[in-house]
Design a protein around this motif. Structure first.
Motif, PDB file in Angstrom:
ATOM      1  N   ASP A 138       0.613  -1.227   0.246  1.00 22.20           N
ATOM      2  CA  ASP A 138       0.394  -0.322  -0.199  1.00 22.20           C
ATOM      3  C   ASP A 138       0.777   1.271   0.088  1.00 22.20           C
ATOM      4  OD1 ASP A 138      -2.611  -1.315  -0.406  1.00 22.20           O
ATOM      5  OD2 ASP A 138      -2.654  -1.561   1.839  1.00 22.20           O
ATOM      6  N   GLU A 139       2.329   1.128   0.284  1.00 25.86           N
ATOM      7  CA  GLU A 139       2.606   2.378   0.523  1.00 25.86           C
ATOM      8  C   GLU A 139       4.599   2.035   0.154  1.00 25.86           C
ATOM      9  OE1 GLU A 139       3.110   3.614   4.878  1.00 25.86           O
ATOM     10  OE2 GLU A 139       1.157   4.387   4.985  1.00 25.86           O
ATOM     11  N   LYS A 140       4.973   2.959  -0.404  1.00 25.61           N
ATOM     12  CA  LYS A 140       6.373   2.483  -0.715  1.00 25.61           C
ATOM     13  C   LYS A 140       7.019   2.092   0.481  1.00 25.61           C
ATOM     14  CE  LYS A 140       6.543   6.284  -3.865  1.00 25.61           C
ATOM     15  NZ  LYS A 140       7.352   7.439  -4.900  1.00 25.61           N
ATOM     16  N   VAL A 141       8.344   1.482  -0.551  1.00 26.17           N
ATOM     17  CA  VAL A 141       8.997   0.812   1.143  1.00 26.17           C
ATOM     18  C   VAL A 141      10.393   0.914   0.888  1.00 26.17           C
ATOM     19  CG1 VAL A 141      10.402  -1.792   1.742  1.00 26.17           C
ATOM     20  CG2 VAL A 141       7.563  -1.474   0.764  1.00 26.17           C
ATOM     21  N   ILE A 142      10.603   1.673   1.777  1.00 25.64           N
ATOM     22  CA  ILE A 142      12.208   2.618   1.576  1.00 25.64           C
ATOM     23  C   ILE A 142      13.179   1.265   2.534  1.00 25.64           C
ATOM     24  CG2 ILE A 142      13.350   3.901   3.135  1.00 25.64           C
ATOM     25  CD1 ILE A 142      10.829   6.168   3.045  1.00 25.64           C
ATOM     26  N   THR A 143      13.630   0.677   2.204  1.00 26.73           N
ATOM     27  CA  THR A 143      14.672   0.157   2.576  1.00 26.73           C
ATOM     28  C   THR A 143      16.639   0.494   2.985  1.00 26.73           C
ATOM     29  OG1 THR A 143      16.259  -0.630   0.730  1.00 26.73           O
ATOM     30  CG2 THR A 143      13.864  -1.365   0.373  1.00 26.73           C
ATOM     31  N   ASN A 144      16.899  -0.062   4.146  1.00 32.19           N
ATOM     32  CA  ASN A 144      18.586  -0.023   4.014  1.00 32.19           C
ATOM     33  C   ASN A 144      19.608  -0.840   3.450  1.00 32.19           C
ATOM     34  OD1 ASN A 144      18.188   1.543   6.189  1.00 32.19           O
ATOM     35  ND2 ASN A 144      17.198   0.445   7.597  1.00 32.19           N
ATOM     36  N   ASP A 145      18.930  -1.075   1.995  1.00 28.49           N
ATOM     37  CA  ASP A 145      20.100  -1.179   1.264  1.00 28.49           C
ATOM     38  C   ASP A 145      20.372  -0.592  -0.178  1.00 28.49           C
ATOM     39  OD1 ASP A 145      19.927  -4.302   2.024  1.00 28.49           O
ATOM     40  OD2 ASP A 145      17.190  -4.731   1.293  1.00 28.49           O
ATOM     41  N   LEU A 146      22.192  -0.517   0.193  1.00 32.18           N
ATOM     42  CA  LEU A 146      22.801   0.579  -0.178  1.00 32.18           C
ATOM     43  C   LEU A 146      23.103   0.211  -1.998  1.00 32.18           C
ATOM     44  CD1 LEU A 146      25.295   1.424   1.902  1.00 32.18           C
ATOM     45  CD2 LEU A 146      23.778   2.726   0.918  1.00 32.18           C
ATOM     46  N   VAL A 147      22.844   0.621  -3.002  1.00 28.67           N
ATOM     47  CA  VAL A 147      22.549   0.081  -4.648  1.00 28.67           C
ATOM     48  C   VAL A 147      22.785   1.091  -5.300  1.00 28.67           C
ATOM     49  CG1 VAL A 147      20.246  -1.413  -4.045  1.00 28.67           C
ATOM     50  CG2 VAL A 147      20.160   0.368  -5.077  1.00 28.67           C
ATOM     51  N   GLU A 148      23.105   0.309  -6.197  1.00 25.67           N
ATOM     52  CA  GLU A 148      23.629   0.665  -7.656  1.00 25.67           C
ATOM     53  C   GLU A 148      22.598   0.909  -8.690  1.00 25.67           C
ATOM     54  OE1 GLU A 148      26.485   0.363 -11.762  1.00 25.67           O
ATOM     55  OE2 GLU A 148      26.906  -0.389  -9.887  1.00 25.67           O
ATOM     56  N   LEU A 149      22.056   2.513  -8.542  1.00 23.45           N
ATOM     57  CA  LEU A 149      20.730   2.665  -9.483  1.00 23.45           C
ATOM     58  C   LEU A 149      20.859   2.232 -11.204  1.00 23.45           C
ATOM     59  CD1 LEU A 149      17.325   1.847  -8.957  1.00 23.45           C
ATOM     60  CD2 LEU A 149      17.324   3.911  -9.231  1.00 23.45           C
ATOM     61  N   ILE A 150      20.891   1.197 -11.933  1.00 27.57           N
ATOM     62  CA  ILE A 150      20.588   1.321 -13.445  1.00 27.57           C
ATOM     63  C   ILE A 150      19.785   2.172 -13.648  1.00 27.57           C
ATOM     64  CG2 ILE A 150      21.431   0.646 -15.225  1.00 27.57           C
ATOM     65  CD1 ILE A 150      22.301  -2.367 -13.233  1.00 27.57           C
ATOM     66  N   SER A 151      18.100   2.180 -13.849  1.00 28.44           N
ATOM     67  CA  SER A 151      16.906   2.288 -14.099  1.00 28.44           C
ATOM     68  C   SER A 151      16.650   1.751 -13.358  1.00 28.44           C
ATOM     69  CB  SER A 151      16.869   1.572 -15.532  1.00 28.44           C
ATOM     70  OG  SER A 151      16.708   0.197 -15.172  1.00 28.44           O
ATOM     71  N   GLU A 152      14.861   2.283 -14.088  1.00 32.48           N
ATOM     72  CA  GLU A 152      13.931   2.703 -12.899  1.00 32.48           C
ATOM     73  C   GLU A 152      13.605   0.769 -12.157  1.00 32.48           C
ATOM     74  OE1 GLU A 152      10.975   4.678 -14.346  1.00 32.48           O
ATOM     75  OE2 GLU A 152      10.865   6.713 -13.048  1.00 32.48           O
ATOM     76  N   THR A 153      14.039   0.286 -12.991  1.00 38.77           N
ATOM     77  CA  THR A 153      13.426  -1.158 -13.032  1.00 38.77           C
ATOM     78  C   THR A 153      14.589  -2.007 -12.947  1.00 38.77           C
ATOM     79  OG1 THR A 153      13.526  -1.656 -15.440  1.00 38.77           O
ATOM     80  CG2 THR A 153      11.509  -1.471 -13.871  1.00 38.77           C
ATOM     81  N   GLU A 154      16.047  -1.652 -12.666  1.00 35.55           N
ATOM     82  CA  GLU A 154      16.918  -2.456 -12.190  1.00 35.55           C
ATOM     83  C   GLU A 154      18.378  -1.851 -11.709  1.00 35.55           C
ATOM     84  OE1 GLU A 154      19.975  -4.404 -15.935  1.00 35.55           O
ATOM     85  OE2 GLU A 154      18.739  -2.986 -15.938  1.00 35.55           O
ATOM     86  N   PHE A 155      18.759  -2.590 -10.755  1.00 35.66           N
ATOM     87  CA  PHE A 155      18.962  -2.434  -9.672  1.00 35.66           C
ATOM     88  C   PHE A 155      20.844  -3.380  -9.635  1.00 35.66           C
ATOM     89  CE2 PHE A 155      16.663  -4.390  -6.948  1.00 35.66           C
ATOM     90  CZ  PHE A 155      16.917  -4.612  -6.161  1.00 35.66           C
ATOM     91  N   LYS A 156      21.825  -2.651  -9.270  1.00 33.71           N
ATOM     92  CA  LYS A 156      23.011  -3.928  -8.206  1.00 33.71           C
ATOM     93  C   LYS A 156      23.263  -3.523  -7.260  1.00 33.71           C
ATOM     94  CE  LYS A 156      25.916  -4.387 -12.512  1.00 33.71           C
ATOM     95  NZ  LYS A 156      26.974  -4.612 -12.673  1.00 33.71           N
ATOM     96  N   TRP A 157      23.243  -4.726  -5.596  1.00 32.05           N
ATOM     97  CA  TRP A 157      23.337  -4.209  -4.379  1.00 32.05           C
ATOM     98  C   TRP A 157      23.945  -4.104  -4.079  1.00 32.05           C
ATOM     99  CZ3 TRP A 157      24.731  -7.759  -0.681  1.00 32.05           C
ATOM    100  CH2 TRP A 157      24.182  -7.453   0.804  1.00 32.05           C
ATOM    101  N   LEU A 158      24.518  -2.847  -3.278  1.00 34.44           N
ATOM    102  CA  LEU A 158      25.827  -2.721  -2.577  1.00 34.44           C
ATOM    103  C   LEU A 158      26.009  -3.836  -1.292  1.00 34.44           C
ATOM    104  CD1 LEU A 158      26.483   0.124  -4.027  1.00 34.44           C
ATOM    105  CD2 LEU A 158      26.724  -1.438  -5.285  1.00 34.44           C
ATOM    106  N   GLY A 159      24.973  -3.606  -0.374  1.00 39.42           N
ATOM    107  CA  GLY A 159      25.163  -4.226   1.364  1.00 39.42           C
ATOM    108  C   GLY A 159      24.054  -3.133   2.023  1.00 39.42           C
ATOM    109  N   ARG A 160      24.158  -3.305   2.594  1.00 42.16           N
ATOM    110  CA  ARG A 160      23.180  -3.075   3.582  1.00 42.16           C
ATOM    111  C   ARG A 160      23.829  -2.092   4.882  1.00 42.16           C
ATOM    112  NH1 ARG A 160      18.667  -4.919   4.898  1.00 42.16           N
ATOM    113  NH2 ARG A 160      18.401  -3.814   7.107  1.00 42.16           N
ATOM    114  N   TYR A 161      23.202  -0.380   4.602  1.00 45.10           N
ATOM    115  CA  TYR A 161      23.490   0.939   4.957  1.00 45.10           C
ATOM    116  C   TYR A 161      23.096   0.748   6.711  1.00 45.10           C
ATOM    117  CZ  TYR A 161      22.937   5.734   6.169  1.00 45.10           C
ATOM    118  OH  TYR A 161      23.753   7.042   6.999  1.00 45.10           O
ATOM    119  N   ASP A 162      23.045   0.183   7.652  1.00 44.92           N
ATOM    120  CA  ASP A 162      22.686  -0.097   8.898  1.00 44.92           C
ATOM    121  C   ASP A 162      24.161  -0.974   9.596  1.00 44.92           C
ATOM    122  OD1 ASP A 162      21.366  -2.457   7.496  1.00 44.92           O
ATOM    123  OD2 ASP A 162      20.038  -1.614   9.211  1.00 44.92           O
TER     124      ASP A 162
END
Length: 357
Positions: free
Chosen positions: A234-258
């Motif tokens: 129902d709402e946007k999910v704000i994660t603690n996952d650091l990512v390299e955003l390639i596009s609005e539908t693609e990303f590379k996972w880097l690690g956890r911010y926390d």
């Protein structure tokens, strides 16, 4: 498709078709109490199901997931992988957690032929038939390599796939994919291919994650992933996952911010260091930071098992690590503490260091 308290006409469980919910519930009692309890909850009058989070990034908690969101997630998975009516599926994970529940929901929603076995660490040892689709955790995959050909398509979640395991699965005919998601997003919202990739100098060229249909991605000012998936949340999910955003539908996972370690003003991402170490450490391990009077936090390596001087020497001499990425201390702990879903409980495992330091 499933409508209110009905299920897909082609759905089968353990090879058996059903004419009513009551008939299905009665049969489920021959499988396990857990399966019966899940189905009773799924077919009750409530619009939601209560689900436990894994506890891998915090204290486990119970949340409510809307059944309509779970159905939408199931449809998205079917569309992404082109898996529809009469797909043969093996469930070898516990239905007490979201991954197992969603395998069941996909089968009920899409009309799959579902077989259930006990969620052991080596699930394919006693299987004498082939399946179109299944889901496993990395440990199950590692213990099933000789029999993995029995599964045509496999998704892997619940933990990081080591570089060692990635190399082993490269030539396999089974299509193997990693999943990205969490309980709050009704399991996975993104997928990446794991095998039949380019391998250079013993290192797998890791692909990026691509989202399922109707999901848009962005990042916040920390560089952490924001998931906009109106059909499953129902709402946007704000994660603690650091990512390299390639596009609005693609990303590379880097690690956890926390999990970032601030050591003397240098910010270190444990997951990136762990990826380098996985080339020489076959046992379970993790990188973390512990309090230090001079640095604020110092980088330490925790390895499961007995103390090993040769391994310690290899770690210290690993050339791919920068001087900041080299562990100030290396500790061995005989047995890691796990979450209920068998992930490493880093917080509780660290408490064991008090008996060592």
């Amino acid at each position: 498709m499933i409508v209110e308290n009905n299920f897909h006409k082609d759905f089968k469980l353990q090879g058996k078709a059903f004419n009513s919910v009551n008939e299905l519930l009665l049969f489920s009692k021959t499988i396990s109490i857990e399966v019966t309890q899940f189905l009773e909850n799924w077919f009750d009058e409530k619009s939601f199901i209560k689900v436990k989070t894994s506890g891998s990034t915090g204290i486990p908690k119970v949340i409510q997931l809307q059944k309509k969101h779970m159905i939408n997630s199931a449809k998205a998975t079917g569309e992404f992988f082109n898996l529809f009516e009469n797909t043969t599926t093996l469930l070898c994970m516990s239905v007490n957690f979201i991954a197992g529940k969603m395998m069941f929901v996909r089968a009920l929603t899409l009309g799959w032929q579902l077989d259930i076995i006990d969620p052991t660490s080596s699930p394919l040892n006693t299987i004498n038939k082939d399946y179109d689709f299944s889901a496993m955790v990395p440990l199950q995959v590692s213990n099933s390599l000789k029999n993995i050909h029995k599964i045509k398509m496999l998704i892997v979640g619940g933990g990081v796939v080591s570089n060692e395991l990635l190399l082993k699965i490269q030539p396999l005919k089974t299509e193997i994919f990693a999943t990205y998601g969490m309980t709050e997003t009704v399991t996975h919202i993104a997928i990446k291919k794991l095998n039949n990739l380019n391998v250079i100098s013993g290192e797998v060229d890791k692909s990026s994650y691509k989202t399922l249909p109707n999901i848009i991605l962005s990042t916040d000012d920390r560089g952490c992933l924001i998931i906009d998936a109106p059909k499953i949340c129902d709402e946007k999910v704000i994660t603690n996952d650091l990512v390299e955003l390639i596009s609005e539908t693609e990303f590379k996972w880097l690690g956890r911010y926390d999990s970032i370690i601030n050591s003397g003003g240098i910010k270190l991402i444990p997951e990136q260091i762990e990826a380098k170490l996985s080339k020489i450490i076959s046992k379970r391990f993790f990188i973390t930071g512990i309090s230090d009077a001079v640095l604020g936090e110092k980088l330490v390596l925790i390895i499961e098992g007995a103390s090993n001087l040769n391994l310690t020497k290899k770690v210290k001499q690993l050339s791919s690590l920068s001087k900041f990425e080299k562990s100030k201390e290396i500790y061995f702990i005989s047995k890691f503490i796990e979450t209920p879903t068998q992930k490493i409980n880093r917080k509780e495992t660290l408490k064991l260091l008090k008996n060592i330091c």
